[in-house]
Motif scaffolding. Structure first.
Motif, PDB file in Angstrom:
ATOM      1  N   ALA A   1     -24.545 -22.592 -18.036  1.00  0.00           N
ATOM      2  CA  ALA A   1     -24.878 -22.697 -16.612  1.00  0.00           C
ATOM      3  C   ALA A   1     -26.108 -21.843 -16.349  1.00  0.00           C
ATOM      4  O   ALA A   1     -26.306 -20.808 -16.994  1.00  0.00           O
ATOM      5  CB  ALA A   1     -23.713 -22.228 -15.745  1.00  0.00           C
ATOM      6  N   PRO A   2     -26.964 -22.247 -15.412  1.00  0.00           N
ATOM      7  CA  PRO A   2     -28.152 -21.438 -15.095  1.00  0.00           C
ATOM      8  C   PRO A   2     -27.751 -20.094 -14.518  1.00  0.00           C
ATOM      9  O   PRO A   2     -26.812 -20.004 -13.730  1.00  0.00           O
ATOM     10  CB  PRO A   2     -28.889 -22.297 -14.064  1.00  0.00           C
ATOM     11  CG  PRO A   2     -27.839 -23.181 -13.468  1.00  0.00           C
ATOM     12  CD  PRO A   2     -26.872 -23.453 -14.570  1.00  0.00           C
ATOM     13  N   ARG A   3     -28.479 -19.068 -14.916  1.00  0.00           N
ATOM     14  CA  ARG A   3     -28.137 -17.723 -14.457  1.00  0.00           C
ATOM     15  C   ARG A   3     -29.316 -17.060 -13.744  1.00  0.00           C
ATOM     16  O   ARG A   3     -29.401 -15.846 -13.685  1.00  0.00           O
ATOM     17  CB  ARG A   3     -27.674 -16.878 -15.643  1.00  0.00           C
ATOM     18  CG  ARG A   3     -26.344 -17.346 -16.222  1.00  0.00           C
ATOM     19  CD  ARG A   3     -25.887 -16.460 -17.339  1.00  0.00           C
ATOM     20  NE  ARG A   3     -26.720 -16.633 -18.527  1.00  0.00           N
ATOM     21  CZ  ARG A   3     -26.919 -15.688 -19.446  1.00  0.00           C
ATOM     22  NH1 ARG A   3     -26.375 -14.512 -19.300  1.00  0.00           N
ATOM     23  NH2 ARG A   3     -27.675 -15.923 -20.497  1.00  0.00           N
ATOM     24  N   THR A   4     -30.188 -17.886 -13.203  1.00  0.00           N
ATOM     25  CA  THR A   4     -31.362 -17.360 -12.510  1.00  0.00           C
ATOM     26  C   THR A   4     -31.191 -17.341 -10.996  1.00  0.00           C
ATOM     27  O   THR A   4     -32.049 -16.835 -10.280  1.00  0.00           O
ATOM     28  CB  THR A   4     -32.605 -18.195 -12.858  1.00  0.00           C
ATOM     29  OG1 THR A   4     -32.344 -19.568 -12.536  1.00  0.00           O
ATOM     30  CG2 THR A   4     -32.923 -18.081 -14.346  1.00  0.00           C
TER      31      THR A   4
ATOM     32  N   ILE B   1     -21.934 -11.078  -8.308  1.00  0.00           N
ATOM     33  CA  ILE B   1     -21.693 -12.391  -7.700  1.00  0.00           C
ATOM     34  C   ILE B   1     -20.585 -13.122  -8.451  1.00  0.00           C
ATOM     35  O   ILE B   1     -19.690 -13.723  -7.848  1.00  0.00           O
ATOM     36  CB  ILE B   1     -22.988 -13.225  -7.694  1.00  0.00           C
ATOM     37  CG1 ILE B   1     -24.067 -12.512  -6.863  1.00  0.00           C
ATOM     38  CG2 ILE B   1     -22.733 -14.625  -7.148  1.00  0.00           C
ATOM     39  CD1 ILE B   1     -25.448 -13.132  -6.989  1.00  0.00           C
ATOM     40  N   LEU B   2     -20.626 -13.058  -9.786  1.00  0.00           N
ATOM     41  CA  LEU B   2     -19.594 -13.700 -10.609  1.00  0.00           C
ATOM     42  C   LEU B   2     -18.218 -13.120 -10.311  1.00  0.00           C
ATOM     43  O   LEU B   2     -17.242 -13.854 -10.091  1.00  0.00           O
ATOM     44  CB  LEU B   2     -19.942 -13.540 -12.086  1.00  0.00           C
ATOM     45  CG  LEU B   2     -19.039 -14.215 -13.128  1.00  0.00           C
ATOM     46  CD1 LEU B   2     -19.843 -14.529 -14.385  1.00  0.00           C
ATOM     47  CD2 LEU B   2     -17.840 -13.354 -13.497  1.00  0.00           C
TER      48      LEU B   2
ATOM     49  N   TYR C   1     -17.695 -21.382 -22.830  1.00  0.00           N
ATOM     50  CA  TYR C   1     -17.182 -22.136 -21.686  1.00  0.00           C
ATOM     51  C   TYR C   1     -16.927 -23.602 -22.042  1.00  0.00           C
ATOM     52  O   TYR C   1     -15.870 -24.142 -21.692  1.00  0.00           O
ATOM     53  CB  TYR C   1     -18.149 -22.001 -20.513  1.00  0.00           C
ATOM     54  CG  TYR C   1     -17.902 -22.993 -19.402  1.00  0.00           C
ATOM     55  CD1 TYR C   1     -16.726 -22.978 -18.666  1.00  0.00           C
ATOM     56  CD2 TYR C   1     -18.867 -23.949 -19.085  1.00  0.00           C
ATOM     57  CE1 TYR C   1     -16.507 -23.900 -17.641  1.00  0.00           C
ATOM     58  CE2 TYR C   1     -18.659 -24.866 -18.061  1.00  0.00           C
ATOM     59  CZ  TYR C   1     -17.478 -24.837 -17.350  1.00  0.00           C
ATOM     60  OH  TYR C   1     -17.257 -25.738 -16.345  1.00  0.00           O
ATOM     61  N   PRO C   2     -17.841 -24.292 -22.747  1.00  0.00           N
ATOM     62  CA  PRO C   2     -17.551 -25.688 -23.121  1.00  0.00           C
ATOM     63  C   PRO C   2     -16.284 -25.833 -23.949  1.00  0.00           C
ATOM     64  O   PRO C   2     -15.535 -26.801 -23.786  1.00  0.00           O
ATOM     65  CB  PRO C   2     -18.792 -26.106 -23.915  1.00  0.00           C
ATOM     66  CG  PRO C   2     -19.885 -25.258 -23.376  1.00  0.00           C
ATOM     67  CD  PRO C   2     -19.239 -23.928 -23.098  1.00  0.00           C
TER      68      PRO C   2
ATOM     69  N   TRP D   1     -24.396 -18.100 -10.752  1.00  0.00           N
ATOM     70  CA  TRP D   1     -23.408 -17.043 -10.985  1.00  0.00           C
ATOM     71  C   TRP D   1     -22.102 -17.342 -10.250  1.00  0.00           C
ATOM     72  O   TRP D   1     -21.019 -17.087 -10.781  1.00  0.00           O
ATOM     73  CB  TRP D   1     -23.971 -15.696 -10.549  1.00  0.00           C
ATOM     74  CG  TRP D   1     -25.033 -15.189 -11.480  1.00  0.00           C
ATOM     75  CD1 TRP D   1     -26.390 -15.296 -11.315  1.00  0.00           C
ATOM     76  CD2 TRP D   1     -24.825 -14.521 -12.733  1.00  0.00           C
ATOM     77  NE1 TRP D   1     -27.041 -14.729 -12.386  1.00  0.00           N
ATOM     78  CE2 TRP D   1     -26.111 -14.243 -13.257  1.00  0.00           C
ATOM     79  CE3 TRP D   1     -23.698 -14.129 -13.444  1.00  0.00           C
ATOM     80  CZ2 TRP D   1     -26.293 -13.589 -14.481  1.00  0.00           C
ATOM     81  CZ3 TRP D   1     -23.869 -13.473 -14.650  1.00  0.00           C
ATOM     82  CH2 TRP D   1     -25.150 -13.213 -15.158  1.00  0.00           C
ATOM     83  N   ARG D   2     -22.196 -17.886  -9.048  1.00  0.00           N
ATOM     84  CA  ARG D   2     -20.970 -18.253  -8.330  1.00  0.00           C
ATOM     85  C   ARG D   2     -20.222 -19.359  -9.069  1.00  0.00           C
ATOM     86  O   ARG D   2     -18.981 -19.343  -9.132  1.00  0.00           O
ATOM     87  CB  ARG D   2     -21.306 -18.705  -6.905  1.00  0.00           C
ATOM     88  CG  ARG D   2     -21.554 -17.556  -5.938  1.00  0.00           C
ATOM     89  CD  ARG D   2     -21.524 -18.026  -4.497  1.00  0.00           C
ATOM     90  NE  ARG D   2     -22.600 -18.982  -4.221  1.00  0.00           N
ATOM     91  CZ  ARG D   2     -23.802 -18.635  -3.802  1.00  0.00           C
ATOM     92  NH1 ARG D   2     -24.104 -17.375  -3.608  1.00  0.00           N
ATOM     93  NH2 ARG D   2     -24.711 -19.566  -3.565  1.00  0.00           N
ATOM     94  N   PHE D   3     -20.962 -20.310  -9.603  1.00  0.00           N
ATOM     95  CA  PHE D   3     -20.331 -21.383 -10.375  1.00  0.00           C
ATOM     96  C   PHE D   3     -19.578 -20.808 -11.573  1.00  0.00           C
ATOM     97  O   PHE D   3     -18.432 -21.188 -11.837  1.00  0.00           O
ATOM     98  CB  PHE D   3     -21.391 -22.383 -10.847  1.00  0.00           C
ATOM     99  CG  PHE D   3     -20.871 -23.423 -11.801  1.00  0.00           C
ATOM    100  CD1 PHE D   3     -20.157 -24.513 -11.330  1.00  0.00           C
ATOM    101  CD2 PHE D   3     -21.078 -23.302 -13.170  1.00  0.00           C
ATOM    102  CE1 PHE D   3     -19.669 -25.473 -12.213  1.00  0.00           C
ATOM    103  CE2 PHE D   3     -20.594 -24.249 -14.054  1.00  0.00           C
ATOM    104  CZ  PHE D   3     -19.884 -25.341 -13.571  1.00  0.00           C
TER     105      PHE D   3
END
Length: 254
Positions: A96-99, A146-147, A65-66, A104-106
């Motif tokens: 990104a945090p996945r907890t 969610i993603l 992603y970066p 996940w939405r981000f």
């Protein structure tokens, strides 16, 4: 029946030396296509020359992603030079945090935006799942769902890592059918019998393990996966793994 593309994920042969040696071994194993890693894209002219020298195509690559966020223009140029048609972002390459559902939405919304930018340049973007994607969050929801919901309506596609789905304790075929509208690729690797191949992280050559690949292959391709990428995370003998796996899969790719 249309013949699908079978590629080798070069992560599987990383122990064989520099990229030139990896590509030479891949060609000797009988492959005509590879899936690249982000590190391979640093010098596109050199990369294209090596691919051509070994008569290999590179229809896809894994990127973070970066790298997309900070260097989209350069990546588009690399894809055009090397004829890469599809990029995939693995879950492990996302900062990104996945907890939580919010993380996940981000991921979904960010990838959707990037997918639209790449689509305009004729390049596809997809998400490559890991085991964690299918483990329930604290609220019981599944991060992958969610993603995908956050990216709905965009050009974002899916590369299904079927073996990681199996290790998450779900039925991969059910999910392949459920999301057939976005499936374009699948990673093909095999789980060794429990208690064996421990020095290879519990993986085996494709066709030598416990996964039912004849039916899984049929489901994946019928649901839209045209690019099938052979992979082993830690093979003891990479060239032998690649050769035997391709020989096994060629039975289905007729």
């Amino acid at each position: 029946m249309t013949r699908n593309v079978i590629a080798l994920q070069l992560y599987s042969v990383r122990s064989l030396g520099p990229l030139e040696d990896q590509l030479a071994a891949t060609a000797r194993a009988g492959f005509r296509a590879v899936e690249l890693l982000e590190e391979h894209l640093a010098e596109p002219r050199v990369l294209k020359a090596m691919l051509d020298a070994h008569h290999l195509l590179a229809p896809s690559a894994h990127v973070s992603y970066p790298a997309l966020r900070n260097g989209l223009v350069r990546l588009i140029d690399v894809c055009e030079r090397c004829q890469i048609k599809q990029l995939f972002v693995p879950g492990v390459a996302f900062d990104a945090p996945r907890t939580s559902a919010r993380g996940w939405r981000f991921m979904g919304s960010e990838l959707a935006h990037l997918a639209e930018s790449l689509h305009g340049a004729g390049i596809g973007l997809g998400y490559h799942n890991m085991r964690q994607d299918f483990l329930p969050l604290a609220d019981g929801r599944i991060g992958f769902e969610i993603l995908i919901a956050a990216a709905r309506g965009s050009s974002l596609k899916w590369q299904a890592d079927i073996a990681w789905m199996s290790r998450a304790g779900i039925n991969p075929a059910d999910w392949l059918r459920r999301h057939r509208g976005i499936l374009v690729s699948a990673h093909i690797k095999d789980e060794a019998p429990v208690g064996t191949h421990e020095d290879e992280d519990g993986w085996s050559e494709v066709g030598g393990g416990t996964m039912l690949w004849p039916s899984l292959w049929k489901t994946a391709t019928e649901c839209g996966a045209w690019l099938l990428v052979v992979e082993h995370d830690n093979p003891r003998h990479p060239l032998e793994f690649a050769r035997r796996s391709l020989s096994y899969l060629n039975r289905f790719n007729t």
